[in-house]
Design a protein around this motif. Structure first.
Motif, PDB file in Angstrom:
ATOM      1  N   UNK A 181       0.950  -1.323   0.066  1.00  0.00           N
ATOM      2  CA  UNK A 181       0.125  -0.075   0.081  1.00  0.00           C
ATOM      3  C   UNK A 181       0.855   1.300  -0.116  1.00  0.00           C
ATOM      4  N   UNK A 182       1.803   1.203   0.867  1.00  0.00           N
ATOM      5  CA  UNK A 182       2.858   2.450   0.798  1.00  0.00           C
ATOM      6  C   UNK A 182       3.560   2.612  -0.737  1.00  0.00           C
ATOM      7  N   UNK A 185      -0.152   3.116  -3.003  1.00  0.00           N
ATOM      8  CA  UNK A 185      -1.341   3.934  -2.530  1.00  0.00           C
ATOM      9  C   UNK A 185      -2.244   3.128  -2.273  1.00  0.00           C
ATOM     10  N   UNK A 186      -3.241   3.782  -1.647  1.00  0.00           N
ATOM     11  CA  UNK A 186      -4.457   2.952  -1.004  1.00  0.00           C
ATOM     12  C   UNK A 186      -5.676   3.815  -1.304  1.00  0.00           C
ATOM     13  N   UNK A 213      -6.649  -4.220   4.206  1.00  0.00           N
ATOM     14  CA  UNK A 213      -7.257  -2.571   3.696  1.00  0.00           C
ATOM     15  C   UNK A 213      -8.817  -2.438   3.623  1.00  0.00           C
TER      16      UNK A 213
END
Lengths: 492, 492
Positions: A181-182, A185-186, A213
């Protein structure tokens, strides 16, 4: 010191009860509240047949919502999930079952015969058809897990031809999902299309990551290029994981543009042929190459989408879940070494293999690659001899052992030759001074090896090229086989 | 088993060299490449004055880029960062320095006199003015950290009035940052405005989190409502952390709408007065209440932005970095207990306090709250007696001890009374049968206590209300003080 991690499904069922957890085909999706409810029922079902904390629950089944529910149910009773490869033979599965010693084996309708045979060979009780539910409250449902306790065991073929069960902890999945995710992105509206088999870490990690998530996984029970292309163009799917063969088949399925809502298409699970990424990019697919392995809970390096265009061919930089080293200077090739919170603690009940895999705390991947001056990794070769055909790993030693079991075959060398569609195909060079009929070898192999491991070409050699120390020089075998089999049959 | 985590700054300097790491005022921002370069120079500077792995580097300095560079430099030599509160007196700082025993004390121009005095009181060498740089390569720069090793020690006033140093590990910060991103989402263009002091975990964690994410922190050297409002309206800032007093001052500074690029305004560090969140929401600020504490590396629960409107007043649900329990049934109030990967391993060189804080692996926060049926936490009272004034914690015991040191004061009870601007103000009830001149007490206190701990009102009582066991009933003291001091002076 280990830490307790909240159960992800429970957390999301409470926090995002109405968000779709699983979308599968045209049927209505399952919300996190519903997924949790079904998982609790299956957890009680597992407990009712005697599954307790730390015990294994094996699954021999295709991709389905029930499969994902069974995975979550297993974690809710703090047991260990063992997803097995349905393309293996009963003999191959039995070997893995003997190592895992599961308290129960779950299966589905289509895999029932295979599962029954494998369980019997391993001396286990008859498998249960999923869903194994009960309304009775038999289980102690847990709400948190020790970060160091085992979530799943995922089998990989070992280089010696014996499958090894990679222990993946809750902490491994958490680190992997966070780092992914880092990097990517999320977005709360993310929808990750899963068309990789769920017994592979690349597939299995998608529903797990999505639960972490609180986003949606779209399950495809098998890879159908038309269905994937349609889903991609529907505007809902934002992330997709494929192996190179799948990407090629998506591109070949039609001539339309893919202009879509996709944020990234992760292409991993083997070397990508030159030109494939460019073709995909031209058609509007935001492809990013990734390098991962089961022992690292999937992605180790991934190109960030913003770097994808300028670094086609590279597998990107290390994610924050693992350090990556190459045993050589910048620009020079060497073995890829990794360590970090996403890296396995070892192989299940196999201390020798675990000891051999680690050196000084670093996992020796056996893969070869190099870093450029900006720390982008390019992977040159997967573990020494491994053949990757359509995303499945084939270890020559295992196929060679099966060939050598045939009376009259004195020596055998199994290699992969390049193939436009499958990346590589398995072929074999054998030495036999008796009048062996090579046509009759294949049926024998079929009873012992999964279909994707069967050589598509077997050629007789007078002798195999060897090094001075007597080791077969697979490079030369590969060259000679490629010449002899200029045209291979196209079925796998 | 611990894991090695890649150094975040190093990772981002390689991966995102041109992304702005620190924006400060109108000056040009510092890119990750530049931040890394300066941090390496300071790391060599630290090594040159003898700082080695595991040793402490204390900082007595205001918010600045140099402060953040010093923090990163400390991690690059694997030393431990100890940010101290510049609002404390030299005596108070000396107590913390004696506990931390830093190898060096860093300071800035404005805090030099204070730092020199504090260091002398603690028997330490003279502080160094930042930046402590050198071009010589003195340090062994590390590229990874053990997840369990200590990143920072952050001091909190203990309930008994003695400061305790909370050990925060690399793993704590990683878990906290990951969980925050999984709750708030993560956008590569995020810019987090930091106007909380960097010696508080709420402030300190912002540049650390930003480095983990590879995003930008906008540093404000002090909280100025006009400057924050301007920054919010500039369209660049996406995230903001404030204490309730700051939020109120932002709202009072002008009458304009805040319609902006903000994704969330995290409001934490104490109870939020009714009406404040509604006012902020009406003005266009996407406020979300959060409950955090130093021992949990900042946020423990946070309202997701999507839930903020429907749950005003709640501090939201637990993030994935910690489990939260309330020692009572749903809907009933009890002590808040937490455990998980973001929770401290304990207090530095204080095994008694560590032992007392944990029960069965759960940190006993001392805070009181309740869960509703949807697992939303509402925090009723922060630790028993603590007074939170403008975001700073004041423990009555410490102020009471200072009052009792004054000849003639026989008993003292320090409580907080509600205040529109500061949340709470510190007031004291004292018992004295001698003719003590209460006006002369304040100067004495000023030499011993930070300004925000000095009572704004001291009232004489004939006797303090006590329980049958002789414990002061602060609730009654609070009521009586509130009546007597209906109008408090407005300076703090």
């Amino acid at each position: 010191m280990s830490a307790m991690l909240p159960d992800w499904l429970t957390h999301r069922a409470r926090g995002l009860p109405r968000v779709t957890a699983i979308a599968a085909g045209r049927r209505r999706g399952l919300s996190y509240a519903a997924l949790y409810e079904y998982a609790v029922r299956q957890a009680h079902g597992l407990a009712a047949v005697g599954v307790g904390p730390g015990e294994r629950v094996a699954a021999i089944a295709g991709t389905s919502s029930d499969f994902v529910i069974a995975m979550h149910a297993t974690t809710l009773v703090d047991a260990i999930f063992v997803p097995l490869n349905v393309r293996l033979t009963a003999h191959e599965l039995a070997e893995q079952l003997r190592n895992a010693e599961p308290a129960v084996v779950l299966c589905d309708l289509h895999c029932e015969a295979l599962a029954v045979e494998a369980a019997a060979l391993a001396g286990l009780s008859k498998p249960f058809r999923m869903p194994l539910e009960t309304e009775e409250e038999k289980a102690q449902i847990v709400e948190a897990h020790d970060s160091e306790s085992c979530h799943s065991i995922v089998y990989t073929s070992g280089t010696a031809g014996h499958a090894k069960g990679v222990v993946l902890t809750y902490g491994n999945f958490w680190a992997s999902a966070s780092a992914s995710a880092l990097n990517l992105g999320l977005d709360p509206s993310d929808r990750w299309l899963a068309c990789l088999p769920l017994n592979h870490v690349g597939g299995l990690s998608i529903p797990i990551r999505s639960a972490i998530y609180g986003t949606t996984v779209e399950l495809h029970s098998r890879f159908e290029p038309d269905a994937v292309n349609r889903a991609v163009r529907s505007g809902d799917v934002t992330l997709l994981s494929v192996v190179p063969t799948m990407l090629r088949r998506m591109l070949n399925a039609d001539d339309l543009s893919f202009g879509s809502s996709l944020r990234a298409v992760l292409v991993g699970g083997g070397p990508v042929a030159p030109g494939l990424l460019e073709r995909a990019t031209e058609r509007g697919l935001p492809v990013v190459q990734t390098y991962g392995l089961t022992e690292a809970c999937s992605q180790v390096t991934t190109l960030a989408p913003s770097e994808a265009m300028s670094h086609l061919g590279s597998a990107g930089r290390a994610l924050l879940s693992a350090e990556v080293r190459v045993d050589a200077s910048v620009g020079e090739a060497g073995e890829i070494l990794i360590r970090g919170p996403a890296v396995t603690t070892g192989y299940f009940r196999n201390p020798e293999a675990t000891k051999a895999a680690f050196s000084d705390g670093w996992l020796q991947t056996g893969d070869i690659g190099f870093f450029d001056k900006d720390a982008f990794l390019t992977v040159l070769d997967r573990r020494d001899d491994v053949i990757i055909s359509g995303g499945e790993n084939v270890y020559p030693a295992e196929v060679e052992a099966a060939l050598l079991a045939y009376p009259g075959i004195e020596a055998a060398a199994v290699v992969g030759v390049s193939d436009d569609e499958w990346g590589q195909r398995v072929v074999a060079a054998v030495v036999s001074h008796l009048p062996v009929e090579l046509d009759r070898v294949e049926p024998l192999l079929r009873s012992r090896l999964a279909g994707y491991k069967i050589p598509v070409g077997i050629e007789r050699f007078d002798a195999l090229p060897t090094t001075s120390s007597g080791k077969v020089q697979r490079r030369f075998v590969r060259q000679q086989m490629a010449k002899r089999l200029a045209k291979l049959p196209s079925k796998q």
